[in-house]
Design a protein around this motif. Structure first.
Motif, PDB file in Angstrom:
ATOM      1  N   GLU A  44     -22.945  21.042 -61.619  1.00  0.00           N
ATOM      2  CA  GLU A  44     -21.719  21.390 -62.498  1.00  0.00           C
ATOM      3  C   GLU A  44     -20.502  20.802 -62.284  1.00  0.00           C
ATOM      4  O   GLU A  44     -19.807  20.532 -63.506  1.00  0.00           O
ATOM      5  CB  GLU A  44     -21.803  22.904 -62.560  1.00  0.00           C
ATOM      6  N   GLU A  49     -21.018  22.148 -66.687  1.00  0.00           N
ATOM      7  CA  GLU A  49     -22.110  23.199 -66.865  1.00  0.00           C
ATOM      8  C   GLU A  49     -22.961  22.603 -68.096  1.00  0.00           C
ATOM      9  O   GLU A  49     -22.482  22.181 -69.329  1.00  0.00           O
ATOM     10  CB  GLU A  49     -21.539  24.375 -67.317  1.00  0.00           C
ATOM     11  N   SER A  50     -24.398  22.863 -68.240  1.00  0.00           N
ATOM     12  CA  SER A  50     -25.250  22.690 -69.312  1.00  0.00           C
ATOM     13  C   SER A  50     -26.280  23.661 -69.341  1.00  0.00           C
ATOM     14  O   SER A  50     -26.268  24.754 -68.706  1.00  0.00           O
ATOM     15  CB  SER A  50     -26.063  21.212 -69.204  1.00  0.00           C
ATOM     16  N   LYS A  51     -27.045  23.827 -70.487  1.00  0.00           N
ATOM     17  CA  LYS A  51     -28.089  24.614 -70.612  1.00  0.00           C
ATOM     18  C   LYS A  51     -29.078  24.573 -69.529  1.00  0.00           C
ATOM     19  O   LYS A  51     -29.726  25.782 -69.200  1.00  0.00           O
ATOM     20  CB  LYS A  51     -28.694  24.553 -72.074  1.00  0.00           C
ATOM     21  N   TRP A  52     -29.214  23.454 -68.940  1.00  0.00           N
ATOM     22  CA  TRP A  52     -30.151  23.425 -67.866  1.00  0.00           C
ATOM     23  C   TRP A  52     -29.430  24.035 -66.637  1.00  0.00           C
ATOM     24  O   TRP A  52     -30.410  24.690 -65.927  1.00  0.00           O
ATOM     25  CB  TRP A  52     -30.482  22.142 -67.626  1.00  0.00           C
ATOM     26  N   LYS A  54     -27.337  26.231 -66.241  1.00  0.00           N
ATOM     27  CA  LYS A  54     -27.153  27.824 -66.477  1.00  0.00           C
ATOM     28  C   LYS A  54     -28.546  28.286 -66.436  1.00  0.00           C
ATOM     29  O   LYS A  54     -28.649  29.379 -65.702  1.00  0.00           O
ATOM     30  CB  LYS A  54     -26.507  27.983 -67.993  1.00  0.00           C
ATOM     31  N   SER A  55     -29.544  27.747 -67.023  1.00  0.00           N
ATOM     32  CA  SER A  55     -31.043  28.247 -66.567  1.00  0.00           C
ATOM     33  C   SER A  55     -31.429  28.496 -65.254  1.00  0.00           C
ATOM     34  O   SER A  55     -31.874  29.503 -64.860  1.00  0.00           O
ATOM     35  CB  SER A  55     -31.829  27.453 -67.489  1.00  0.00           C
TER      36      SER A  55
END
Length: 236
Positions: A44, A49-52, A54-55
């Motif tokens: 990150e 930060e990305s949805k991946w 964050k998941s």
């Protein structure tokens, strides 16, 4: 008695092996989870930060919480896992609730307290703090937005009672003690959505049992959820 002892011995050994496995596995899982979390933070920092990412972070948090609760369950079943001292139950409860101020604000929820002052208790302070944290988290997590959660602490000559009461949906009216069974969920789809494991209340019961207390859950009016913890007033 001889034959019954021989019959029970393999069961007892299996149970003890299961406890050791949970404890050992829990400690072994913490290291890779910490590494995954740290590696994800580096990604990150370098790429944003990305949805991946964050998941990944959310799943690491869930696994860490589950691991901690499993280890707690195992520890509570061992008498030598507790350190009994006299401490302020009133202060411990107030402190645990204060940790959730940000959660209250984000969910437009409030915690109203009726906590009697200067109530002390002879027990494992760290375990009791975990109990209060579990019950506060449960009340906030499974109450609708805009809810008011009521927490009460009072003492009688023989015992001390702590009550958590919050609005609730889809909870059967009457006795709900089955919720203290490990991995039991009234609504598995909603628990999954909220990030629950079906083990938080089981851990709470294990802590209460270790202190020779009682814990119960019920829906008194068809639209709320109440957990009552009763702890004996012990002397050192």
């Amino acid at each position: 008695m001889v034959f019954s002892g021989k019959t029970i011995k393999p069961i007892a050994e299996s149970y003890n092996k299961q406890k050791r496995f949970i404890t050992d596995a829990g400690h072994e899982l913490k290291t890779p989870l910490s590494v995954i979390k740290a590696a994800n933070e580096v990604i990150e920092i370098e790429h944003g930060e990305s949805k991946w990412t964050k998941s990944i972070n959310n799943q690491v948090i869930r696994l860490t919480e589950l691991t901690d609760k499993l280890v707690l369950l195992s520890r509570m079943s061992e008498d030598n896992g507790l350190n009994f001292t006299r401490f302020s139950l009133s202060e411990t409860l107030n402190e645990c609730i204060s940790y959730f101020e940000a959660v209250e604000f984000s969910g437009d929820k409030e915690i109203h307290t009726d906590i009697s002052e200067n109530i002390t208790f002879f027990g494992d302070e760290k375990a009791i703090a975990q109990l209060f944290t579990l019950l506060t988290d449960n009340a906030l997590k499974y109450s609708p937005e805009g809810s008011i959660i009521n927490v009460c602490l009072r003492k009688s000559p023989r015992e001390t009672e702590i009550v958590f009461l919050n609005p609730a949906e889809n909870i059967p009216q009457g006795n709900n003690n089955i919720l203290f069974e490990r991995f039991y969920r009234h609504d598995s789809s909603r628990n999954s959505e909220m990030g629950g494991h079906g083990i938080g209340l089981a851990a709470a019961k294990a802590i209460v049992d270790a202190h020779k207390g009682r814990i119960s859950a019920d829906n008194p009016d068809g639209k709320s959820f109440r957990i009552t913890v009763t702890l004996p007033n012990k002397k050192e």
